[in-house]
Design an enzyme around this catalytic site. Structure first.
Site, PDB file in Angstrom:
ATOM      1  N   ALA A   1      -7.417   1.147   2.400  1.00 34.94           N
ATOM      2  CA  ALA A   1      -8.523   1.558   1.526  1.00 34.94           C
ATOM      3  C   ALA A   1      -9.600   0.488   1.484  1.00 34.94           C
ATOM      4  O   ALA A   1     -10.800   0.782   1.622  1.00 34.94           O
ATOM      5  CB  ALA A   1      -8.002   1.851   0.123  1.00 34.94           C
TER       6      ALA A   1
ATOM      7  N   GLU B   1       2.411   0.013  -1.309  1.00 31.51           N
ATOM      8  CA  GLU B   1       3.645  -0.767  -1.485  1.00 31.51           C
ATOM      9  C   GLU B   1       4.058  -0.968  -2.941  1.00 31.51           C
ATOM     10  O   GLU B   1       5.245  -1.005  -3.253  1.00 31.51           O
ATOM     11  CB  GLU B   1       3.473  -2.140  -0.827  1.00 31.51           C
ATOM     12  CG  GLU B   1       4.025  -2.253   0.570  1.00 31.51           C
ATOM     13  CD  GLU B   1       3.030  -1.837   1.641  1.00 31.51           C
ATOM     14  OE1 GLU B   1       3.391  -1.870   2.829  1.00 31.51           O
ATOM     15  OE2 GLU B   1       1.896  -1.482   1.295  1.00 31.51           O
TER      16      GLU B   1
END
Length: 751
Positions: A522, A717
């Protein structure tokens, strides 16, 4: 210092929940994956896997297989064509130091399931049948596949893996401080070996276009990585190979590196000068890349008040004999907690297995489980609430990086908001003090942390005369919603409806971007897209100012806004012009730009950037049967600006579920006599099913960050990090039994 910018003056799409733009293609079956592309001359390859884990091939007989009608060729180490000689050519973008595995290279066997032959036939069924007729004789040696068996031979890897921070030098005197501490804890923590097991198996389809040119569809998390690998290994011009991966059916890190089916498919296609597809079976998915075992010892010394006086975190990870795989395991302890006496060590030991590989939040899942379980143990010993203990030892700077302050850290707000949503204040601290009927109730919590990273990335933007915009680069959407967020960013930057924006990804003919991993996509590709669109906007603005009677004459670019398909003077919609009218007046069919974005060196020189979370878990444990039900999870996440709350929440949900899998389900079971993982299917390798998952509540805590122009931090994550520790801590609170070796199974609860 990086400054955020937006040429729209509004956030009509970014920051709002939007459904995936690629959703319809996926749910209707229009999305095609690497093993589904075809060609008129397509042949099928089937891998013959080694039956031993260590030794050599003494003889291989392919005659019976070659005699089967429809079999085209059987490739082995004895008849394969030449490829590059040097290790350097085989080292992909995320390879650890060492000599990367080369399929069918020689007669040596390095791990169980290693490919020893490839049967190529006119159809898949024939290739699969013929593969059973290949006779391989081995000279087997006893394999070493247990970390315990090799821990005495652990070593500090002489060459460090790029992008992986080695442990910092110790500070203070951890051993002396530990000996003097009023409260001492020292325990060993283990996480079982886990395999990625994405729904889509690894597959490669190599389409031979003639004249030494190929189009390759590969199951990979970054087509540029496969592209560079193929060119280097097979001595091909990059322009002669195009690699695509428009959709990925899950990767979790298993697709970061080119796997051996890609090499075999290209080898066969080049030799036969025809198209070849190789798809691995679920069994063969256990023959490479896994989350490695690590033997961890955490030693904590504190005062009676719980203030840390000594912290040691020592880990021994495992690797193969041919590469020194490394990940960040122990550093997280020094990042999370302030302590004047700290020693962090990390070594690796070689096993007769394939190289481990990065698996969602590599290293952090392992290391944070250990430190967050140990901190819960310290809270219990000191008689403190687990949150209070963490606040008492809260770090305001990263001690592992010269005490640089964090660019942003809203972890305290994560504790506060997560605890309030969960109802933590109602927790009674004593183990076995809460119950409902015949079930013991346990509440546990843990902290999560992951690096907030950005990589060098490029992207293009093309605005057409009809007002349609195309953006894209070579990164992949691995299921995280990248197609959607890049569409949102582009639409906002040029003030267009999302339906007028098309995002293209996963193609080496697009501007180069890094592999999709590390939670950096991103920030990296998003910033590149925004810059490319801004460049287009500047070009269109110049054309608009040059129009006869332009309403934007004598207006500077920083005074205009893009909205509703128009350029307007900010605050004065009466002075505006449509983008399509600008291009029409200029007689221009397209306006395009390619831009690059990379990490802000000034920011990095002053600050460290991490994503944080606080995970709260409720378990219910049947007192007689030891069966665990995980009934509630609250995950409070501080990750900077949230581009799309809907897809962001989905990422946290998926991460939490994987964390639950680590805690309660997942375990690749090795028969150390054979050196082979035995539960190599989804029937015996347990992952959480619908019945295992109850309520998961996700909170996004407000946080401003300036590490990148978008102000974002990665989410892929952080959802998994800390979840397993929170589960283990909840099980302790429920039962009074501390289980430090995951997964937590019934036998361990009842032992």
């Amino acid at each position: 210092m990086t400054q955020t910018f937006s040429s729209t003056g509004h956030d009509s799409f970014v920051g709002t929940p939007r459904s995936r733009v690629d959703g319809p293609a996926k749910v209707t079956g229009l999305a095609k994956y690497a093993g589904e592309f075809t060609a008129a001359d397509l042949a099928h390859g089937y891998v013959v896997s080694s039956a031993i884990a260590r030794g050599r091939i003494s003889a291989i007989d392919t005659a019976a297989a070659e005699a089967v009608p429809g079999v085209i060729k059987v490739l082995t180490h004895e008849n394969r064509s030449r490829t590059a000689w040097l290790d350097y050519n085989y080292q992909d973008a995320v390879a650890p130091p060492g000599s990367p595995f080369r399929a069918l290279y020689d007669d040596k066997i390095a791990f169980s399931g290693q490919p020893v032959a490839l049967v190529v036939a006119e159809d898949f069924e024939t290739a699969r049948h013929a593969a059973t007729l290949v006779i391989v004789a081995y000279e087997a040696e006893e394999p070493k596949t247990s970390a315990d068996a090799v821990r005495a031979f652990a070593y500090d890897p002489p060459k460090k893996r790029a992008g992986i921070k080695p442990p910092p030098k110790p500070w203070g005197d951890a051993d002396a401080a530990y000996d003097a501490a009023p409260i001492k804890l020292q325990n060993e923590y283990r996480l079982a070996v886990e395999h990625h097991n994405p729904m889509e198996p690894h597959a490669s389809t190599v389409v031979y276009e003639g004249d030494g040119k190929y189009t390759v569809y590969d199951k990979v998390q970054g087509v540029s990585n496969s592209h560079n690998y193929l060119a280097a290994v097979f001595g091909l011009k990059k322009d002669d190979v195009r690699v695509l991966n428009p959709y990925l059916g899950g990767g979790f890190g298993s697709g970061l590196r080119p796997q051996y089916q890609l090499f075999l498919a290209m080898l066969a296609a080049r030799d036969l000068e025809r198209s070849v597809r190789v798809v691995l079976t679920r069994d063969q998915m256990w023959s490479f890349t896994y989350r490695p075992d690590a033997i961890q010892t955490v030693s904590l010394g504190s005062g009676e008040d719980g203030q840390l006086q000594a912290l040691r975190h020592d880990a021994i990870g495992v690797t193969s004999h041919y590469e020194d795989y490394q990940e960040v395991v122990v550093n997280w302890s020094g990042v999370l907690y302030k302590c004047d006496n700290v020693a962090l060590t990390y070594k690796i030991a070689q096993l007769d297995t394939a190289s481990p590989g990065d698996m969602r939040a590599p290293g952090a899942v392992t290391g944070v489980f250990a430190i967050e379980t140990a901190m819960d143990e310290l809270a219990h010993e000191a008689g403190l609430d687990p949150i209070a203990l963490r606040l008492r030892n809260f770090s305001e700077a990263d001690a592992t990086s010269e005490d640089k302050p964090f660019g942003s850290k809203a972890l305290k707000a994560c504790f506060t908001q997560g605890a309030e949503r969960f109802g933590w204040a109602k927790r009674t601290p004593a183990p076995r003090s809460m119950r409902k009927g015949h079930e013991l109730v346990g509440w546990g919590m843990a902290t999560g942390v992951w690096e907030s990273m950005m990589q060098q990335s490029s992207a293009h933007a093309i605005l057409s005369a009809d007002g349609k915009l195309e953006v894209g680069n070579s990164t992949g959407d691995i299921g995280t919603g990248t197609y959607t967020i890049l569409t949102q960013i582009a639409a906002d930057t040029l003030g267009l409806p999302m339906e007028d924006v098309t995002t293209k990804l996963g193609d080496t003919r697009l501007p180069e971007a890094p592999v999709a991993g590390g939670s950096w996509t991103a920030a990296s590709s998003g910033t590149a897209v925004m810059k490319a669109c801004r460049n287009v906007g500047e070009q269109v603005f110049k054309l608009a100012r040059a129009m006869e009677g332009s309403p934007l004459a004598n207006v500077d670019f920083d005074r205009v806004a893009f909205a509703n398909g128009r350029i307007a003077v900010a605050g004065d919609d009466s002075r505006s012009v449509a983008l399509v009218d600008v291009l029409k007046a200029a007689g221009v069919e397209t306006v395009e730009a390619t831009e690059s974005a990379g990490p802000d060196k000034d920011f990095a020189s002053q600050y460290e950037a991490y994503t944080h979370s606080a995970v709260f878990v409720e378990v219910r444990v049947d007192e007689e049967l030891g069966q665990i039900r995980l009934t509630r999870v609250v995950s409070a996440v501080a990750a900077g600006k949230i581009l799309n709350p809907k897809t962001a929440r989905s990422q946290i949900l998926g991460g939490v579920v994987m964390g639950i899998g680590s805690a309660l389900h997942e375990e690749s079971m090795m028969d150390h006599r054979l050196g082979r993982f035995m539960n190599h299917n989804l029937g015996e390798y347990h992952v959480p099913a619908n019945a295992d998952i109850y309520d998961i509540d996700v909170i996004f805590v407000d946080e401003e960050d300036k590490a990148n122009p978008l102000g974002v931090k990665g989410l892929g994550e952080i959802g998994i990090v800390g979840t397993a520790a929170a589960v283990a801590n909840a099980v302790f609170h429920a039962t009074g039994k501390r289980i430090r070796h995951l997964p937590i199974t019934i036998d361990k609860v009842l032992a």
